[in-house]
Design a protein around this motif. Structure first.
Motif, PDB file in Angstrom:
ATOM      1  N   SER A 167       0.823  -1.220   0.000  1.00 37.69           N
ATOM      2  CA  SER A 167       0.000   0.000   0.000  1.00 37.69           C
ATOM      3  C   SER A 167       0.855   1.268   0.000  1.00 37.69           C
ATOM      4  N   GLU A 168       2.134   1.107  -0.302  1.00 40.76           N
ATOM      5  CA  GLU A 168       3.042   2.251  -0.289  1.00 40.76           C
ATOM      6  C   GLU A 168       2.650   3.301  -1.321  1.00 40.76           C
ATOM      7  N   LYS A 169       2.196   2.855  -2.482  1.00 34.90           N
ATOM      8  CA  LYS A 169       1.823   3.807  -3.535  1.00 34.90           C
ATOM      9  C   LYS A 169       0.654   4.674  -3.084  1.00 34.90           C
ATOM     10  N   GLN A 170      -0.325   4.073  -2.383  1.00 39.41           N
ATOM     11  CA  GLN A 170      -1.454   4.853  -1.893  1.00 39.41           C
ATOM     12  C   GLN A 170      -1.007   5.879  -0.866  1.00 39.41           C
ATOM     13  N   ARG A 171      -0.098   5.490   0.006  1.00 36.62           N
ATOM     14  CA  ARG A 171       0.404   6.449   0.990  1.00 36.62           C
ATOM     15  C   ARG A 171       1.162   7.580   0.309  1.00 36.62           C
ATOM     16  N   LEU A 172       1.895   7.257  -0.759  1.00 37.40           N
ATOM     17  CA  LEU A 172       2.569   8.308  -1.519  1.00 37.40           C
ATOM     18  C   LEU A 172       1.556   9.288  -2.105  1.00 37.40           C
ATOM     19  N   ASN A 173       0.443   8.756  -2.593  1.00 35.18           N
ATOM     20  CA  ASN A 173      -0.590   9.618  -3.170  1.00 35.18           C
ATOM     21  C   ASN A 173      -1.193  10.556  -2.135  1.00 35.18           C
ATOM     22  N   ASN A 174      -1.103  10.181  -0.870  1.00 34.31           N
ATOM     23  CA  ASN A 174      -1.664  11.009   0.194  1.00 34.31           C
ATOM     24  C   ASN A 174      -0.765  12.185   0.564  1.00 34.31           C
ATOM     25  N   VAL A 175       0.422  12.236  -0.018  1.00 33.83           N
ATOM     26  CA  VAL A 175       1.319  13.369   0.225  1.00 33.83           C
ATOM     27  C   VAL A 175       0.900  14.522  -0.673  1.00 33.83           C
ATOM     28  N   THR A 176       0.542  15.627  -0.058  1.00 38.42           N
ATOM     29  CA  THR A 176       0.097  16.816  -0.787  1.00 38.42           C
ATOM     30  C   THR A 176       0.764  18.053  -0.190  1.00 38.42           C
ATOM     31  N   ILE A 177       0.535  19.175  -0.830  1.00 43.40           N
ATOM     32  CA  ILE A 177       1.045  20.436  -0.278  1.00 43.40           C
ATOM     33  C   ILE A 177       0.477  20.655   1.115  1.00 43.40           C
ATOM     34  N   GLU A 178      -0.803  20.419   1.255  1.00 42.01           N
ATOM     35  CA  GLU A 178      -1.448  20.639   2.549  1.00 42.01           C
ATOM     36  C   GLU A 178      -0.956  19.661   3.612  1.00 42.01           C
ATOM     37  N   SER A 179      -0.731  18.394   3.217  1.00 45.33           N
ATOM     38  CA  SER A 179      -0.277  17.413   4.211  1.00 45.33           C
ATOM     39  C   SER A 179       1.135  17.732   4.690  1.00 45.33           C
ATOM     40  N   THR A 180       1.978  18.202   3.772  1.00 47.11           N
ATOM     41  CA  THR A 180       3.342  18.551   4.193  1.00 47.11           C
ATOM     42  C   THR A 180       3.337  19.818   5.049  1.00 47.11           C
ATOM     43  N   LYS A 181       2.418  20.724   4.750  1.00 51.00           N
ATOM     44  CA  LYS A 181       2.286  21.935   5.567  1.00 51.00           C
ATOM     45  C   LYS A 181       1.856  21.575   6.986  1.00 51.00           C
ATOM     46  N   ALA A 182       0.887  20.666   7.077  1.00 54.20           N
ATOM     47  CA  ALA A 182       0.412  20.244   8.395  1.00 54.20           C
ATOM     48  C   ALA A 182       1.513  19.530   9.165  1.00 54.20           C
ATOM     49  N   SER A 183       2.248  18.670   8.476  1.00 47.43           N
ATOM     50  CA  SER A 183       3.344  17.944   9.126  1.00 47.43           C
ATOM     51  C   SER A 183       4.433  18.904   9.582  1.00 47.43           C
ATOM     52  N   ALA A 184       4.747  19.888   8.734  1.00 48.97           N
ATOM     53  CA  ALA A 184       5.795  20.842   9.083  1.00 48.97           C
ATOM     54  C   ALA A 184       5.402  21.642  10.320  1.00 48.97           C
ATOM     55  N   GLN A 185       4.154  22.056  10.375  1.00 47.00           N
ATOM     56  CA  GLN A 185       3.715  22.843  11.525  1.00 47.00           C
ATOM     57  C   GLN A 185       3.713  22.014  12.800  1.00 47.00           C
ATOM     58  N   LYS A 186       3.450  20.724  12.656  1.00 41.25           N
ATOM     59  CA  LYS A 186       3.399  19.853  13.831  1.00 41.25           C
ATOM     60  C   LYS A 186       4.789  19.433  14.289  1.00 41.25           C
ATOM     61  N   TYR A 187       5.654  19.106  13.342  1.00 39.20           N
ATOM     62  CA  TYR A 187       6.931  18.473  13.704  1.00 39.20           C
ATOM     63  C   TYR A 187       8.145  19.400  13.595  1.00 39.20           C
ATOM     64  N   LEU A 188       8.090  20.413  12.739  1.00 36.74           N
ATOM     65  CA  LEU A 188       9.233  21.311  12.603  1.00 36.74           C
ATOM     66  C   LEU A 188       9.068  22.507  13.532  1.00 36.74           C
ATOM     67  N   ASN A 189       8.702  22.225  14.759  1.00 32.76           N
ATOM     68  CA  ASN A 189       8.546  23.314  15.724  1.00 32.76           C
ATOM     69  C   ASN A 189       9.831  23.480  16.516  1.00 32.76           C
ATOM     70  N   ASP A 190      10.007  24.673  17.045  1.00 34.30           N
ATOM     71  CA  ASP A 190      11.252  24.958  17.760  1.00 34.30           C
ATOM     72  C   ASP A 190      11.114  24.825  19.267  1.00 34.30           C
ATOM     73  N   GLU A 191      10.062  24.132  19.714  1.00 36.97           N
ATOM     74  CA  GLU A 191       9.921  23.896  21.148  1.00 36.97           C
ATOM     75  C   GLU A 191      11.067  23.030  21.661  1.00 36.97           C
ATOM     76  N   ASN A 192      11.425  22.039  20.868  1.00 41.26           N
ATOM     77  CA  ASN A 192      12.570  21.179  21.187  1.00 41.26           C
ATOM     78  C   ASN A 192      13.610  21.352  20.079  1.00 41.26           C
ATOM     79  N   TYR A 193      14.524  22.261  20.305  1.00 41.32           N
ATOM     80  CA  TYR A 193      15.504  22.649  19.288  1.00 41.32           C
ATOM     81  C   TYR A 193      16.899  22.572  19.897  1.00 41.32           C
ATOM     82  N   ILE A 194      17.749  21.793  19.255  1.00 41.63           N
ATOM     83  CA  ILE A 194      19.129  21.635  19.722  1.00 41.63           C
ATOM     84  C   ILE A 194      20.058  22.204  18.661  1.00 41.63           C
TER      85      ILE A 194
END
Length: 955
Positions: A919-946
């Motif tokens: 099902s890897e191809k389907q998961r790849l299809n789920n990658v969109t501009i909006e999904s990467t934006k949501a992921s970036a806002q959730k995970y690329l935060n500077d609360e834990n920054y070294i």
């Protein structure tokens, strides 16, 4: 967790055989042609080129090599090889051969600016990992692995090669932007002890030759100031078809490819008055050339002797045979050094002698026999050097013994057999190197069939007396170069030039012939009592059969046809070093040395001799959370591999001499490592990321003082006392019914106590919040940066693919910003680490090296790109590139045994569905501009920054 360091001796130049010389038959016109001399000539026939490669030449002089090859499917390896390197540069062009290589990616007639890279990334070709190039003294080579199932992409590949060959535009703005990148490449690869010592060594190693003043990286002042016309002149003078070759190997139609080459390259022309391409040489030296060099950041005391030897390209059967003989000599002498290194009274912590190409093949037509040795300290270097030279003298004076030659022959024949069995599964990249060598060096291209037959014949023909005659030619009295590289602090205790020369002359004093210590016993005294397969389950979706054994072990079998002669396997069960209590931790971390000490009565040397010619190998491991076994084999030797599993589990070897020697050598490594700025910085990174948890701190000398062989051995035995929860994954060319009896005999018989085992969460976590630490270490104008954004994480396939996409997009933006726009780095890296156990966590890592003056600016630029992707998400183009690269890599992975071994093991460890890949191809299809934006806002935060930075030590 801490790891046992591999003893990587900095500054040791140990090279493998490249072009082994074939000594031509001397002609004697006074001798009549008798039957005997005719036979001799026939035995020294020219080696024919492989008929499966089509070699041609265009009217303009361009050479081409074309071969159809189906592995990997729907892929081709396209190369542009040029006999153009730094030796062709004028005094004011030093570095411009390499600079030209860079400019080929910065704009051509048909592909402006970075269009080549952008186009290929969208086609699934990765920049750096796939698409790349390199420059040497005498050649520049461009490589382009490309898919063939897209006709347009495939055809465009040849257009790209032709643009590199003759259509690079060299825009002034692009030239000036690239200056900084190349200066940063020099900084990243150099600005260290090795480079400082090399600058003193190269005038000795390349003395009296053009090579000495034409290092490919060039001179920084020239790179900063050369006028645009000088690089354009270099390109027009030297990039010409009569010095170029196109190599195409892959899954395609040969006639179609030949036409593509003619269409794209026939229009290229040579200069009206071409500059002659001259050949250069190294002069001989009658007296030894000696150099003792010290540096404050050199961690080890190293000595080396090289005997320069003239060489010729192998073109005849006699040369082929001699190449095999040199390989046997290297193997046998290497085994002797390995044997010595296991002894507590060994005079060195590392030593090796081998015959090969001089300086790794940098100088055409020159080989060398070289010996490298590392000592525990400066005052022991002379003794260590003499001890290593004594082994050369022992070889020269007494030769090898028949049992050593028998071992070497068996191993060569086993490798030859394996290569032959895989001839229809040989990767296209393997053929490319042959064709490169033919074009660049004039070497022949024997077919796999010819190589197999000739190797069988030559090995049978080689005698001990021939070998022992050849070894006497390896250490001539002339053309010697002796080098010492040592820490500055040891300067006063180092041997003098006179002492080093004397050590070479007197090394043979008192030596005696080598005595073979082989053991003529079976690996296992008797077969274990076999267990049984009690259940069998098919997992058809991924072609796996799961066996449950009578002792509780699970075995997953995936038969494949990706290779004809390869079986690989690994196993795991929970526990690992995490189960060790704090008092025994240091000993437990050294328990892997037990697995490196041999099995039963066999030390590693004896075990290696016992298994000569047998491809079956296995070993044991203990890491942070797991323990288990891994190995590989040809189908015919799989029983041996499984016997080794049983031996390592039930009869580990407790060898005090080997264990103590390893600990002693490790102390030398630890005692010296703080001289290296990168080592100090790496230790700091490790400590900070683990919040200074003692169980995850770098090993120090005090830790080693606490190590006990008894405790290490007992911990090893405890980890393998109960195999009932082991899970084995076996992948490759086997028949399930054929392999089952071996599984029942050697795996189902492993000891089982049926205990419930698990790893222990020792609370090793990255620190929360914002952490900043700067390390001041190093003499050069060089900085290193490590940035981490991290946090708790729910590990699953859907989340993982989104973070992979985010990492891929950020990697593109960091490269574009820091390298292309800022011209401040050479190869920035973006890393992603995802952990499920012992606790879910993610780490994004941005790392680069740069000038100290640019650290703040470049960190700000990197964080600016992070901020942009949080605001906007990944661009549509970058998502297209990510999806294409992922899909192309998946296509390759699904035909790769190593991928399946890792994939199945990971799914099992993480408790995930084995059919997840479907099902890897389907998961790849789920990658969109909006999904990467949501992921970036959730995970690329500077609360834990070294933020970790390495800067030069403050003066």
């Amino acid at each position: 967790m801490k790891r046992i360091l591999n003893t990587l001796i900095c500054g040791l130049a140990v090279f493998t055989v490249c072009n082994v010389p074939a000594l031509a038959q001397k002609k004697n016109s006074a001798v009549k042609k008798t039957a005997a001399t005719t036979v001799k000539k026939n035995n020294d026939a020219l080696i024919p080129n492989d008929p499966n490669v089509k070699i041609g030449k265009l009217a303009n002089g361009l050479t081409y090599y074309i071969r159809k090859n189906g592995e990997p499917k729907n892929r081709a390896e396209l190369y542009l090889a040029t006999r153009i390197g730094s030796l062709m540069e004028e005094d004011d062009q030093q570095g411009l051969a390499h600079f030209t290589e860079h400019m080929a990616f910065n704009g051509t007639k048909d592909f402006p600016k970075n269009d080549i890279i952008n186009y290929l990334q969208k086609a699934g070709v990765r920049f750096g990992a796939d698409l790349n190039a390199y420059t040497g003294f005498e050649q520049t080579v461009y490589q382009l692995p490309i898919p063939t199932d897209s006709a347009q992409v495939f055809k465009t590949g040849f257009k790209i090669l032709a643009n590199w060959a003759g259509k690079v535009v060299m825009e002034g703005e692009e030239i000036d932007k690239e200056r900084g990148v190349i200066i940063e490449e020099d900084r990243q690869r150099g600005k260290n002890a090795q480079e400082r010592m090399s600058k003193q060594l190269l005038p000795l190693l390349l003395k009296g030759s053009r090579y000495e003043n034409r290092l490919p990286i060039g001179k920084i002042d020239i790179l900063k100031s050369f006028t645009h016309d000088r690089i354009r002149s270099f390109y027009s003078d030297w990039y010409r078809p009569n010095l170029q070759a196109v190599i195409a190997v892959g899954d395609f139609d040969v006639n179609e490819v030949e036409q593509l080459i003619k269409t794209n390259f026939s229009g290229l022309t040579n200069p009206a008055n071409p500059r002659p391409r001259l050949n250069y040489d190294l002069p001989d030296n009658k007296e030894p050339l000696v150099k003792v060099i010290t540096d404050p950041e050199q961690p080890y005391d190293v000595a080396m002797i090289m005997y320069k030897l003239r060489g010729q390209v192998t073109k005849t059967t006699a040369g082929f045979k001699k190449r095999l003989m040199y390989g046997m000599i290297n193997s046998m002498l290497g085994a002797r050094f390995t044997e010595i290194l296991q002894k507590e009274n060994a005079p060195f912590i590392f030593a090796q002698s081998s015959f090969g190409a001089y300086q790794g093949g940098l100088v055409s037509g020159m080989n060398a026999f070289q010996t490298v040795v590392a000592a525990k300290s400066g005052d022991q270097l002379e003794k260590a050097f003499a001890g290593a030279i004594a082994e050369n003298e022992r070889m020269s004076r007494f030769g090898f013994v028949q049992s050593e030659l028998d071992v070497a022959k068996k191993n060569i024949l086993a490798g030859n057999e394996k290569q032959y069995k895989e001839k229809d599964k040989t990767a296209s990249s393997n053929f490319v190197q042959q064709y490169l060598n033919n074009f660049l060096k004039g070497s022949v291209i024997p077919s796999i069939d010819y190589t197999y037959t000739e190797t069988q014949k030559a090995v049978a023909d080689i005698t001990l007396s021939e070998i022992n005659s050849l070894v006497k030619t390896l250490t001539p009295k002339e053309n010697q170069i002796i080098i010492v590289q040592a820490p500055e602090k040891d300067k006063a205790s180092l041997p003098t030039e006179t002492q080093l020369i004397a050590a070479v002359k007197n090394a043979g004093t008192g030596i005696t012939a080598y005595v073979d210590n082989s053991l003529n016993k079976p690996l296992l005294e008797k077969k274990p009592t076999a267990g049984k397969v009690i259940t069998e389950r098919k997992i058809d979706a991924v072609g796996v059969t799961e066996l449950t054994l009578s002792n509780g072990i699970k075995v997953l079998l995936k038969p494949t046809d990706f290779k004809n002669d390869q079986i690989i396997f690994s196993s795991f069960s929970k526990g690992g070093i995490s189960t060790a209590n704090d008092e025994d931790l240091e000993s437990a971390q050294m328990a892997s040395l037990i697995a490196q000490s041999g099995v039963g009565e066999f030390n590693p040397t004896q075990l290696s001799k016992l298994l000569a010619g047998n491809t079956g190998r296995a070993g044991a491991y203990i890491d942070d959370l797991y323990q288990g076994f891994s190995g590989s084999s040809s189908p015919k030797d799989v029983e041996t591999a499984f016997q080794m599993i049983y031996a390592y589990a039930t009869n580990p070897r407790k060898d005090a001499e080997i264990f103590n020697k390893n600990i002693s050598d490790y102390k030398v490594v630890l005692g010296n490592k703080n001289a290296n700025p990168n080592s100090v910085f790496s230790d700091t990174v490790q400590a900070v990321l683990s919040s200074y948890n003692k169980r995850a701190m770098p090993t120090n000398l005090e830790d080693l003082d606490k190590v006990s062989l008894e405790k290490a051995f007992n911990f090893y035995k405890d980890r393998f006392a109960d195999a009932s929860e082991q899970t084995f994954v076996i992948v490759g060319a086997f028949d399930i019914n054929t392999i089952k009896p071996f599984i029942e005999t050697y795996i189902a018989s492993l000891p089982a106590l049926n205990k419930k085992q698990d790893f222990i969460d020792r609370g090793i976590r990255a620190p929360k919040g914002k952490i900043s630490k700067t390390v001041y270490k190093g003499l050069e104008d060089k900085a290193a940066v490590e940035l981490y954004l991290h946090g708790d994480y729910t590990f699953n396939a859907d989340n993982n693919i989104q973070l992979d996409a985010l990492k891929g997009a950020l990697e593109i933006k960091i490269l574009e910003r820091l390298r292309e726009k800022e011209s401040g780095v050479y190869s920035p890296q973006v890393g992603l680490s995802l952990e499920k156990y012992p606790a879910g966590h993610y780490y994004f890592n941005i790392s680069f090296s740069c000038a100290p003056a640019n650290v703040e600016k470049l960190i700000a630029a990197a964080l600016d790109e992070v901020s942009k992707i949080k605001t906007n998400g990944a661009s549509s183009d970058d998502i297209t590139k990510f999806k294409s690269e992922e899909q192309r890599q998946l296509e390759l992975n699904l035909r790769n045994n190593n991928y399946w071994l890792g994939y199945l093991s990971s799914r099992l460890k993480n408790g995930e569905d084995l059919d997840q890949v479907l099902s890897e191809k389907q998961r790849l299809n789920n990658v969109t501009i909006e999904s990467t934006k949501a992921s970036a806002q959730k995970y690329l935060n500077d609360e834990n920054y070294i933020r970790l930075v390495l800067l030069p030590q403050q003066k």
